[in-house]
Design an enzyme around this catalytic site. Structure first.
Site, PDB file in Angstrom:
ATOM      1  N   SER A  42       0.815  -1.206   0.000  1.00 39.46           N
ATOM      2  CA  SER A  42       0.000   0.000   0.000  1.00 39.46           C
ATOM      3  C   SER A  42       0.857   1.268   0.000  1.00 39.46           C
ATOM      4  O   SER A  42       1.564   1.542  -0.968  1.00 39.46           O
ATOM      5  CB  SER A  42      -0.949  -0.050   1.198  1.00 39.46           C
ATOM      6  OG  SER A  42      -2.022   0.832   1.050  1.00 39.46           O
ATOM      7  N   GLN A  57      -9.074   2.986  -0.070  1.00 42.09           N
ATOM      8  CA  GLN A  57     -10.366   2.843   0.607  1.00 42.09           C
ATOM      9  C   GLN A  57     -10.755   4.144   1.311  1.00 42.09           C
ATOM     10  O   GLN A  57      -9.887   4.908   1.725  1.00 42.09           O
ATOM     11  CB  GLN A  57     -10.309   1.731   1.665  1.00 42.09           C
ATOM     12  CG  GLN A  57     -10.327   0.325   1.096  1.00 42.09           C
ATOM     13  CD  GLN A  57      -9.071  -0.033   0.347  1.00 42.09           C
ATOM     14  OE1 GLN A  57      -7.972   0.228   0.802  1.00 42.09           O
ATOM     15  NE2 GLN A  57      -9.238  -0.616  -0.824  1.00 42.09           N
ATOM     16  N   LYS A 103      -0.701  -4.016  -3.600  1.00 43.97           N
ATOM     17  CA  LYS A 103      -2.000  -3.484  -3.173  1.00 43.97           C
ATOM     18  C   LYS A 103      -2.155  -2.086  -3.743  1.00 43.97           C
ATOM     19  O   LYS A 103      -1.562  -1.136  -3.277  1.00 43.97           O
ATOM     20  CB  LYS A 103      -2.071  -3.476  -1.642  1.00 43.97           C
ATOM     21  CG  LYS A 103      -3.488  -3.332  -1.090  1.00 43.97           C
ATOM     22  CD  LYS A 103      -3.926  -1.902  -0.960  1.00 43.97           C
ATOM     23  CE  LYS A 103      -5.272  -1.799  -0.290  1.00 43.97           C
ATOM     24  NZ  LYS A 103      -5.704  -0.397  -0.136  1.00 43.97           N
TER      25      LYS A 103
END
Length: 486
Positions: free
Chosen positions: A310, A339, A335
């Site tokens: 991430s 979100q 990733k």
């Protein structure tokens, strides 16, 4: 112990092990042209093109009424409603989109704003399996030998198959000092292994620095919390004031965090106008974040591995493509989504955390499920990946198993070379075991019982934590040294 910084990743490594799933969060301080924001609330997703029809609502209401009036057993109202929400989200087939009821949402809020207890690991759900993303450095999970990509099959004898992430996490909750007996499946091992983790306080300081020989600085980032950019700036200035000639940034086993924080960290290293990262919405519109920095006059190398995820991958991608730095280590987790949370929209204390955007590297590469390939691949010694021994039976000569293979890797790692590491318990392996037992004041049986296994695991963890055995770090330092000499 103190939890330093309010982190808004789905990172509930608290009392519940890790109800986190690598959430890269857009905060109010980050501005995108297509993102609508309101003070104190989450970013809002683009409006849906259509809603539920009267027929849809009637079907849902009828289903509820049939269950309530006809089902054999009485069913709790909230359980039905929450189940319906989970059912809709499950159809998205996205492990990073989850629903939290009021209790879970409260625990999430508490866990990201205060100290917590647990085993200290990041998890996700992949194809119905609860998977370790990365253990937190220094945590009980790391000390127990848990590794990225381990699959948790059961907790204290209770199977996790078919559970939601929150349900699985609930099985692992417990206060400091209690045990979580985890049954794990590791890549490359055919047999499940059992690991006992004693829950403890998790102290998450996010930034650590040191000056290595030859004026090479090293900064380790363990996650991207709200205070991480400030702490990074402080440590960077300290190293620069001491005459630092080159920098190694270590984001191995860093599960990610806040988007604006990683941008703030990278910004000074990227020359003004160049993109640090791009974010893409569901319509395919991309919004780059241009740097306002000036760049640095010293070389930087970034350490990555399969637990770098991430926000860590945003940092790695930016340094690789926008700065021209070398990445050293292993291919990252992969990733590439962002979100946002919708607690305000739910209106009752529950929360939905939903994938709303993609993020892309400065050159527009989407690394989701692929990861970022390092410029200089470096694998750690084989014993770094040895699985904990199951300890189900005493290991004896002339047997063949994954346990024996892992035991042989550990023996080799602590300097007691067996003749092989293929899982066959040979006569030379017996001699190596006896030599290890003699040095550690154990009965010289040549067999590996629980006492010998525990001693061996403790010894190999000491080797793994010794920087002298960190081949990836050694290579990163060499790369910096070569650049300094040019």
């Amino acid at each position: 112990m103190q939890f330093k910084g309010r982190t808004v990743l789905a990172f509930i490594i608290m009392a519940m092990f890790a109800s986190s799933i690598l959430t890269l969060t857009i905060t109010d301080s980050t501005s995108w042209g297509f993102v609508s924001k309101s003070a104190g609330s989450a970013s809002k997703a683009p409006a849906a093109s259509s809603g539920l029809t009267d027929k849809d609502m009637s079907k849902l209401a009828t289903t509820y009424q049939l269950i309530e009036s006809k089902f054999l057993s009485t069913v709790d109202h909230d359980k039905l409603v929450n189940g319906a929400i989970n059912g809709m989200l499950n159809t998205l087939d996205d492990p990073f989109t989850v629903y939290m009821d009021q209790k879970e949402a409260k625990q999430f809020d508490e866990s990201i704003s205060s100290s917590f207890q647990g085993i200290g690991a990041e998890v996700s759900v992949e194809e119905g399996k609860v998977v370790i993303v990365t253990p937190i450095k220094g945590s009980p999970a790391e000390k127990a030998g848990i590794q990225s990509h381990d699959v948790i099959l059961s907790v204290n004898g209770e199977k996790l198959d078919g559970l939601t992430l929150n349900q699985a996490v609930a099985k692992i909750r417990g206060p400091k000092g209690t045990q979580a007996k985890l049954e794990l499946l590791r890549q490359g091992s055919g047999d499940a292994i059992q690991v006992i983790v004693v829950r403890d306080d998790i102290d998450v300081e996010t930034v650590f620095s040191e000056m290595l020989p030859d004026q090479i600085g090293k900064i380790e980032i363990r996650q991207f919390s709200s205070n991480t950019a400030k702490r990074f700036e402080e440590e960077l200035k300290n190293l620069e004031s001491k005459g630092m000639k080159g920098l190694v940034i270590d984001v191995r086993n860093d599960p990610g965090g806040l988007l604006n924080v990683v941008i703030d960290i990278v910004n000074p290293f990227v020359k003004s106008g160049k993109a640090i990262v791009q974010v893409e919405n569901r319509q395919g519109k991309r919004e780059p974040t241009p740097s306002t920095g000036k760049g640095k006059n010293y070389p930087v190398t970034v350490l990555v591995n399969k637990g770098s995820a991430s926000a860590s991958e945003i940092l790695a991608g930016a340094f690789q493509e926008a700065v021209g730095s070398k990445l050293v280590g292993e291919t990252t987790y992969g990733k590439g989504t962002v979100q946002v949370t919708f607690e305000k929209e739910m209106g009752d204390g529950s929360n939905i955390k939903m994938t709303v955007y993609k993020w892309l590297t400065p050159n527009g590469n989407w690394i989701h499920k692929k990861g970022i390939t390092p410029d200089i691949p470096v694998q750690q010694p084989a014993y770094f990946k040895a699985a904990p021994l199951t300890k189900k039976t005493t290991l004896k000569a002339d047997t063949n198993s994954d346990d024996v293979k892992n035991m042989q890797l550990m023996l080799a790692g602590v300097g007691f070379e067996p003749d092989r590491t293929d899982g066959y318990f040979s006569e030379k392996t017996v001699l190596a075991v006896k030599a290890f037992q003699r040095i550690n004041n154990l009965p010289m049986t040549g067999e590996v019982d629980t006492d010998t296994a525990n001693k061996l695991e403790k010894a190999i963890l000491t080797q793994i934590r010794d920087p002298k055995n960190d081949l990836q770090l050694k290579k990163a330092i060499q790369v910096i040294s070569d650049q300094i000499k040019k």
